[in-house]
Write an enzyme that holds these catalytic residues in place. Structure first.
Site, PDB file in Angstrom:
ATOM      1  N   CYS A 124       0.920  -1.069  -0.067  1.00 58.13           N
ATOM      2  CA  CYS A 124      -0.021  -0.109  -0.129  1.00 58.13           C
ATOM      3  C   CYS A 124       0.750   1.113  -0.024  1.00 58.13           C
ATOM      4  CB  CYS A 124      -0.875  -0.108   1.259  1.00 58.13           C
ATOM      5  SG  CYS A 124      -2.543   1.195   0.891  1.00 58.13           S
ATOM      6  N   HIS A 137      -3.245  -5.909   1.074  1.00 58.80           N
ATOM      7  CA  HIS A 137      -2.776  -6.157   2.233  1.00 58.80           C
ATOM      8  C   HIS A 137      -2.484  -7.528   2.682  1.00 58.80           C
ATOM      9  CE1 HIS A 137      -2.395  -1.834   3.915  1.00 58.80           C
ATOM     10  NE2 HIS A 137      -3.369  -1.454   2.990  1.00 58.80           N
ATOM     11  N   GLU A 147      -0.930  -8.788   4.875  1.00 56.82           N
ATOM     12  CA  GLU A 147      -0.824  -8.903   6.477  1.00 56.82           C
ATOM     13  C   GLU A 147      -2.149  -8.779   7.173  1.00 56.82           C
ATOM     14  OE1 GLU A 147      -0.289  -6.107   4.817  1.00 56.82           O
ATOM     15  OE2 GLU A 147      -0.687  -4.370   5.980  1.00 56.82           O
TER      16      GLU A 147
END
Lengths: 77, 226
Positions: B89, B197, B199
């Site tokens: 990002c 994302h 994560e």
């Protein structure tokens, strides 16, 4: 010395903000607007001894992203 | 040597903790938290992650200020030495602004901030970051960005495609990105930038765990004991 740096999107790069502004102008009833491109104006106050090469370097290293943007340096006074 | 990673925090980063937790949980390694003003990175790093967020308030252009911060000089040097670097990002925006990846991330074509889970296609599963996926696999990973509209000139895009450097593509149009590109690799294959994302998708409680394989790929590929 006052310097204005005009940063604009390169031709061919889609400008979503310009398009939204265009749409909003039409929404306000303004007709005859053919296109809108949004850019950025950066005003610098620099030492009179600042060289053209240094100003150019500032634009290339930070003020404009040359992947998508052009810049124009204007000395105001 | 245990897997050793660093997560860089800029003023305005907000996914740095999530990134650190994901790396810790999946690799079992040590994660150093590094501040943007640090001129040096910890020694012996296997992996550097640039997290999501709004570094420096997205002033000038997203990622522009962070790319010129002291720590990024060290990150660029490390990447050029072959250290593995992931930017997610805002981290992807920083990597393009720092010149480690080609192209630029512009304002989303639809103007709106996009925050939702999106389907991705794994385009290249031969990379250090994607080896644990299968080619063409569809995965779901969340995006949350305003400036995710990937732009590069046609010649650059052709080169990226030809060299297998498009790691992930959006399965559906999300933000106006050229050729629906969601993530790109550098020429050396040791730097990946992506808007989604991974994560945030590492356990069922997140709604899925499709992001795990990215970190598992890196761990396996670097061949470092966990």
């Amino acid at each position: 010395m006052k310097v204005r740096v005009h940063v604009s999107l390169k031709n061919g790069v889609l400008d979503p903000q310009g398009r939204a502004i265009h749409h909003a102008l039409e929404g306000l009833g303004f007709s005859g607007v053919n296109d809108v491109r949004a850019g950025r104006l950066i005003e610098l106050d620099v030492a009179d001894s600042t060289t053209d090469a240094a100003l150019d370097d500032m634009c290339r290293k930070l003020l404009a992203n040359q992947v998508i943007e052009n810049f124009r340096i204007e000395k105001v006074a | 040597m245990a897997f050793t990673a660093a997560v860089i925090t800029f003023p305005g980063s907000n996914c740095d903790r999530d990134m650190a937790v994901a790396i810790e949980q999946i690799t079992g390694g040590t994660v150093h938290r590094v501040w943007h003003g640090d001129a040096e990175l910890p020694s012996g790093l296997d992996f550097i992650a640039l997290p999501g967020g709004f570094s420096y308030g997205d002033y000038l252009r997203s990622g522009a200020m962070a790319a010129r911060s002291p720590v990024m000089q060290a990150v660029v040097a490390a990447a050029n030495r072959g250290v593995t670097v992931l930017g997610v990002c805002n981290g992807f925006q920083v990597l393009t602004e720092a010149g480690l990846l080609p192209g630029a991330l512009m304002r989303n074509a639809g103007i709106r901030f996009v925050c939702r889970d999106v389907p991705l296609v794994v385009e290249n599963n031969q990379s250090l970051f994607t080896a644990r996926y299968t080619a063409g696999q569809r995965i779901v990973i969340p995006v949350a960005h305003h400036d995710g509209n990937y732009f590069a000139d046609a010649e650059t895009l052709d080169r990226l495609e030809g060299e297998g450097r498009v790691a992930f593509r959006y399965a559906d149009q999300v933000n106006g990105s050229q050729r629906d590109i969601a993530g790109v690799l550098n020429a050396g294959g040791n730097v990946l930038g992506m808007m989604p994302h991974p994560e945030r998708m590492i356990e069922p409680a997140h709604g899925g765990s499709d992001g795990r394989a990215l970190f598992e790929s890196v761990l396996a590929g670097l061949n470092v004991a966990a």
